[in-house]
Design a protein around this motif. Structure first.
Motif, PDB file in Angstrom:
ATOM      1  N   ARG A 129       0.842  -1.203   0.000  1.00  7.35           N
ATOM      2  CA  ARG A 129       0.000   0.000   0.000  1.00  7.35           C
ATOM      3  C   ARG A 129       0.877   1.253   0.000  1.00  7.35           C
ATOM      4  O   ARG A 129       2.063   1.186   0.312  1.00  7.35           O
ATOM      5  N   THR A 130       0.272   2.384  -0.312  1.00  8.12           N
ATOM      6  CA  THR A 130       1.011   3.642  -0.329  1.00  8.12           C
ATOM      7  C   THR A 130       1.280   4.128   1.089  1.00  8.12           C
ATOM      8  O   THR A 130       0.635   3.698   2.063  1.00  8.12           O
ATOM      9  N   THR A 131       2.203   5.049   1.200  1.00 14.38           N
ATOM     10  CA  THR A 131       2.546   5.629   2.502  1.00 14.38           C
ATOM     11  C   THR A 131       1.316   6.225   3.172  1.00 14.38           C
ATOM     12  O   THR A 131       1.046   5.976   4.358  1.00 14.38           O
ATOM     13  N   GLN A 132       0.564   7.040   2.450  1.00 10.19           N
ATOM     14  CA  GLN A 132      -0.588   7.699   3.053  1.00 10.19           C
ATOM     15  C   GLN A 132      -1.670   6.711   3.471  1.00 10.19           C
ATOM     16  O   GLN A 132      -2.357   6.922   4.478  1.00 10.19           O
ATOM     17  N   GLU A 133      -1.850   5.638   2.699  1.00 11.98           N
ATOM     18  CA  GLU A 133      -2.827   4.624   3.107  1.00 11.98           C
ATOM     19  C   GLU A 133      -2.430   3.991   4.430  1.00 11.98           C
ATOM     20  O   GLU A 133      -3.266   3.811   5.333  1.00 11.98           O
ATOM     21  N   TRP A 134      -1.147   3.648   4.559  1.00 10.51           N
ATOM     22  CA  TRP A 134      -0.704   3.042   5.808  1.00 10.51           C
ATOM     23  C   TRP A 134      -0.798   4.019   6.971  1.00 10.51           C
ATOM     24  O   TRP A 134      -1.195   3.645   8.086  1.00 10.51           O
ATOM     25  N   ILE A 135      -0.428   5.267   6.721  1.00  9.00           N
ATOM     26  CA  ILE A 135      -0.493   6.261   7.797  1.00  9.00           C
ATOM     27  C   ILE A 135      -1.927   6.406   8.307  1.00  9.00           C
ATOM     28  O   ILE A 135      -2.172   6.456   9.525  1.00  9.00           O
ATOM     29  N   ALA A 136      -2.876   6.463   7.387  1.00  9.67           N
ATOM     30  CA  ALA A 136      -4.279   6.586   7.795  1.00  9.67           C
ATOM     31  C   ALA A 136      -4.720   5.377   8.625  1.00  9.67           C
ATOM     32  O   ALA A 136      -5.358   5.522   9.681  1.00  9.67           O
ATOM     33  N   ARG A 137      -4.384   4.191   8.154  1.00 10.29           N
ATOM     34  CA  ARG A 137      -4.784   2.970   8.861  1.00 10.29           C
ATOM     35  C   ARG A 137      -4.104   2.861  10.232  1.00 10.29           C
ATOM     36  O   ARG A 137      -4.744   2.526  11.235  1.00 10.29           O
ATOM     37  N   GLU A 178      -5.413   5.338  12.868  1.00  8.92           N
ATOM     38  CA  GLU A 178      -6.711   4.903  13.399  1.00  8.92           C
ATOM     39  C   GLU A 178      -6.550   3.911  14.538  1.00  8.92           C
ATOM     40  O   GLU A 178      -7.354   3.871  15.475  1.00  8.92           O
ATOM     41  N   GLU A 179      -5.506   3.096  14.473  1.00  5.01           N
ATOM     42  CA  GLU A 179      -5.271   2.070  15.484  1.00  5.01           C
ATOM     43  C   GLU A 179      -4.261   2.497  16.548  1.00  5.01           C
ATOM     44  O   GLU A 179      -3.906   1.702  17.425  1.00  5.01           O
ATOM     45  N   GLY A 180      -3.774   3.756  16.480  1.00  5.95           N
ATOM     46  CA  GLY A 180      -2.843   4.240  17.490  1.00  5.95           C
ATOM     47  C   GLY A 180      -1.442   3.686  17.367  1.00  5.95           C
ATOM     48  O   GLY A 180      -0.743   3.514  18.383  1.00  5.95           O
ATOM     49  N   VAL A 181      -1.002   3.427  16.127  1.00  6.79           N
ATOM     50  CA  VAL A 181       0.360   2.966  15.890  1.00  6.79           C
ATOM     51  C   VAL A 181       1.205   4.158  15.444  1.00  6.79           C
ATOM     52  O   VAL A 181       0.917   4.761  14.410  1.00  6.79           O
ATOM     53  N   PRO A 182       2.237   4.550  16.194  1.00  3.27           N
ATOM     54  CA  PRO A 182       3.047   5.702  15.791  1.00  3.27           C
ATOM     55  C   PRO A 182       3.711   5.467  14.431  1.00  3.27           C
ATOM     56  O   PRO A 182       4.361   4.440  14.210  1.00  3.27           O
ATOM     57  N   CYS A 183       3.538   6.442  13.536  1.00  3.09           N
ATOM     58  CA  CYS A 183       4.087   6.307  12.190  1.00  3.09           C
ATOM     59  C   CYS A 183       4.112   7.691  11.547  1.00  3.09           C
ATOM     60  O   CYS A 183       3.545   8.648  12.073  1.00  3.09           O
ATOM     61  N   GLY A 184       4.744   7.784  10.388  1.00  2.00           N
ATOM     62  CA  GLY A 184       4.768   9.064   9.692  1.00  2.00           C
ATOM     63  C   GLY A 184       5.547   8.982   8.401  1.00  2.00           C
ATOM     64  O   GLY A 184       6.322   8.041   8.175  1.00  2.00           O
ATOM     65  N   PRO A 185       5.370   9.971   7.548  1.00  2.00           N
ATOM     66  CA  PRO A 185       6.102  10.016   6.286  1.00  2.00           C
ATOM     67  C   PRO A 185       7.527  10.507   6.502  1.00  2.00           C
ATOM     68  O   PRO A 185       7.876  10.977   7.588  1.00  2.00           O
ATOM     69  N   ILE A 186       8.341  10.404   5.479  1.00  2.00           N
ATOM     70  CA  ILE A 186       9.717  10.909   5.502  1.00  2.00           C
ATOM     71  C   ILE A 186       9.789  12.001   4.438  1.00  2.00           C
ATOM     72  O   ILE A 186       9.736  11.715   3.245  1.00  2.00           O
ATOM     73  N   LEU A 187       9.903  13.237   4.881  1.00  2.00           N
ATOM     74  CA  LEU A 187       9.731  14.391   4.000  1.00  2.00           C
ATOM     75  C   LEU A 187      11.051  15.114   3.752  1.00  2.00           C
ATOM     76  O   LEU A 187      11.934  15.114   4.613  1.00  2.00           O
ATOM     77  N   ASN A 188      11.161  15.766   2.599  1.00  3.25           N
ATOM     78  CA  ASN A 188      12.257  16.700   2.379  1.00  3.25           C
ATOM     79  C   ASN A 188      11.858  18.067   2.919  1.00  3.25           C
ATOM     80  O   ASN A 188      10.745  18.243   3.444  1.00  3.25           O
ATOM     81  N   MET A 189      12.727  19.052   2.822  1.00  6.76           N
ATOM     82  CA  MET A 189      12.447  20.353   3.424  1.00  6.76           C
ATOM     83  C   MET A 189      11.209  21.020   2.814  1.00  6.76           C
ATOM     84  O   MET A 189      10.388  21.602   3.528  1.00  6.76           O
ATOM     85  N   LYS A 190      11.078  20.954   1.499  1.00  7.19           N
ATOM     86  CA  LYS A 190       9.915  21.543   0.853  1.00  7.19           C
ATOM     87  C   LYS A 190       8.635  20.898   1.356  1.00  7.19           C
ATOM     88  O   LYS A 190       7.654  21.583   1.700  1.00  7.19           O
ATOM     89  N   GLU A 191       8.645  19.578   1.440  1.00  4.08           N
ATOM     90  CA  GLU A 191       7.458  18.857   1.893  1.00  4.08           C
ATOM     91  C   GLU A 191       7.187  19.104   3.371  1.00  4.08           C
ATOM     92  O   GLU A 191       6.033  19.208   3.798  1.00  4.08           O
ATOM     93  N   ALA A 192       8.260  19.204   4.169  1.00  6.51           N
ATOM     94  CA  ALA A 192       8.080  19.418   5.608  1.00  6.51           C
ATOM     95  C   ALA A 192       7.352  20.723   5.894  1.00  6.51           C
ATOM     96  O   ALA A 192       6.416  20.772   6.708  1.00  6.51           O
ATOM     97  N   PHE A 193       7.759  21.805   5.214  1.00  3.82           N
ATOM     98  CA  PHE A 193       7.129  23.091   5.490  1.00  3.82           C
ATOM     99  C   PHE A 193       5.749  23.226   4.843  1.00  3.82           C
ATOM    100  O   PHE A 193       5.004  24.152   5.156  1.00  3.82           O
ATOM    101  N   ALA A 194       5.409  22.270   3.945  1.00  2.00           N
ATOM    102  CA  ALA A 194       4.057  22.234   3.383  1.00  2.00           C
ATOM    103  C   ALA A 194       3.132  21.335   4.196  1.00  2.00           C
ATOM    104  O   ALA A 194       1.922  21.297   3.941  1.00  2.00           O
ATOM    105  N   ASP A 195       3.682  20.623   5.167  1.00  2.00           N
ATOM    106  CA  ASP A 195       2.878  19.724   5.997  1.00  2.00           C
ATOM    107  C   ASP A 195       1.858  20.534   6.797  1.00  2.00           C
ATOM    108  O   ASP A 195       2.189  21.576   7.371  1.00  2.00           O
ATOM    109  N   PRO A 196       0.602  20.081   6.865  1.00  3.85           N
ATOM    110  CA  PRO A 196      -0.422  20.882   7.543  1.00  3.85           C
ATOM    111  C   PRO A 196      -0.161  21.126   9.015  1.00  3.85           C
ATOM    112  O   PRO A 196      -0.494  22.190   9.546  1.00  3.85           O
ATOM    113  N   GLN A 197       0.455  20.164   9.699  1.00  4.07           N
ATOM    114  CA  GLN A 197       0.752  20.386  11.109  1.00  4.07           C
ATOM    115  C   GLN A 197       1.874  21.401  11.281  1.00  4.07           C
ATOM    116  O   GLN A 197       1.840  22.240  12.192  1.00  4.07           O
TER     117      GLN A 197
END
Length: 393
Positions: free
Chosen positions: A294-302, A305-324
């Motif tokens: 599955r894709t990264t975002q699919e796994w992150i969503a799943r 939901e179950e309380g498993v710590p996880c996250g994407p691996i972003l470059n600087m451009k992507e990091a500062f575009a992250d909503p959080q």
């Protein structure tokens, strides 16, 4: 003098490059009257050259005033002592012997202002066998053991991707100065605050250091895997990679359920935390076989939901575009008189009643000579011009 929770303090900034400026930036951001003191003329190891240095300089020296002052000139040193009489804090990151040669060490300054708090950042400490060696971030990373635990096994030592020793030494200096200012409210006396790149880096070794200090274990490199816990690391997905940190039995069971592999919980190799660490490679292969589907975002969503710590691996451009990241306002705008609108890195702490004010751009060398010398020492424009002509400022 500006506003903010630290606006009652005046800080004389003798620092250059990164570790010292990282300390002073904490005071500048929270409203202290920070005066950056520079030698007349451009300082090549501190003033920006290329575009990367321009960006770095704007982030490092924002919210300061700049004056020029020749500390090697007798009248320049006399002017500096006059400024010390009006100040609360002096911060420097010279090699330890330099301040004594200039006659601006703590003992010299406390004679003119017993309330002065003097912050020093060095490479290795103010005394000891290495005290006057030139100290740089990567050198401290190497001596502290940091590079011996960073990177993949068998690939040789690896530095961290950021100047972690410089930045943490700056933060420790700022904390020490804050403590000394609080203590001064009781004693009425200043004191000398000392830290170093080496001390800060050893403090940052934290549990890796304790593995040696208490258990006699010399930690090695573990790449993207956590040194002592599994499964915690980087796993492949259908469109890239992601981080998963399933520490403890409960979270591991949740992860196995999300992966559709509850049988892994009962596998004799993975039943306990120590066993999972021992069989890290086999467990990683089992998880990777499933995360690839599955894709990264699919796994992150799943997993979320179950309380498993996880996250994407972003470059600087992507990091500062992250909503959080956007929500946390870690990119802060500045209006620069020549560069136009720019952004710098925001503070990593917020206060509920006294938020950080609007950021000001890093100053040009000597930009505030007239303002500072007039406000603090009562010098008029003619006197300032005469001092400049004499090479004093």
């Amino acid at each position: 003098m500006g506003s903010g929770p630290l606006s009652r303090f005046t800080v004389l900034d003798l620092t250059r490059v990164r570790s010292g400026p990282a300390a002073v930036r904490q005071f500048a951001d929270w409203g202290a009257n920070v005066i950056k003191i520079e030698e007349p003329g451009l300082a090549p190891d501190d003033r920006p050259g290329g575009s990367a240095q321009v960006a770095d300089y704007q982030n490092t020296h924002r919210n300061k005033q700049s004056i020029t002052l020749n500390l090697k000139h007798p009248e320049g040193r006399a002017l500096f002592l006059d400024l010390v009489r009006k100040a609360d804090v002096v911060v420097e990151n010279y090699r330890p012997s330099v301040k004594f040669k200039l006659g601006i060490d703590y003992e010299s300054l406390r004679k003119v202002n017993p309330r002065i708090v003097y912050g020093s950042v060095s490479g290795f400490g103010q005394d000891g066998p290495y005290h006057d060696r030139p100290g740089l971030d990567q050198i401290a990373q190497g001596i502290s053991g940091m590079m011996s635990v960073t990177g993949e096994p068998g690939r040789g030592p690896m530095r961290a991707g950021i100047p972690v020793a410089d930045l943490t030494a700056g933060l420790f200096c700022a904390i020490g100065v804050m403590v000394a200012l609080l203590e001064r409210e009781v004693s009425g006396q200043g004191q000398w605050v000392q830290t170093s790149l080496l001390q800060s880096q050893l403090w940052m070794m934290d549990f890796q250091a304790m593995r040696w200090l208490m258990n006699g274990e010399v930690p090695g490199q573990s790449g993207n895997d956590h040194p002592t816990s599994s499964p915690t690391g980087v796993f492949p997905t259908a469109d890239g990679h992601m981080n998963i940190a399933a520490m403890g039995n409960d979270i591991f069971a949740r992860l196995c359920n999300v992966l559709g592999a509850p049988e892994l919980v009962q596998d004799e190799r993975f039943r306990t935390v120590p066993l999972r660490a021992r069989h890290r490679a086999a467990l990683g292969a089992e998880i990777a076989e499933r995360t690839r589907t599955r894709t990264t975002q699919e796994w992150i969503a799943r997993m979320n939901e179950e309380g498993v710590p996880c996250g994407p691996i972003l470059n600087m451009k992507e990091a500062f575009a992250d909503p959080q990241v956007e929500h946390l306002r870690m990119s802060q705008p500045i209006d620069h008189p020549t560069l136009g609108p720019i952004s710098v890195v925001g503070q990593a702490v917020t206060l509920s009643r006294t938020p950080m004010g609007k950021l000001a751009p890093a100053p040009e060398s000597g930009e505030h000579n007239l303002d500072v010398y007039r406000a603090l020492l009562g010098l008029d424009a003619a006197k300032v011009e005469a001092l400049a002509a004499q090479g004093v400022i």
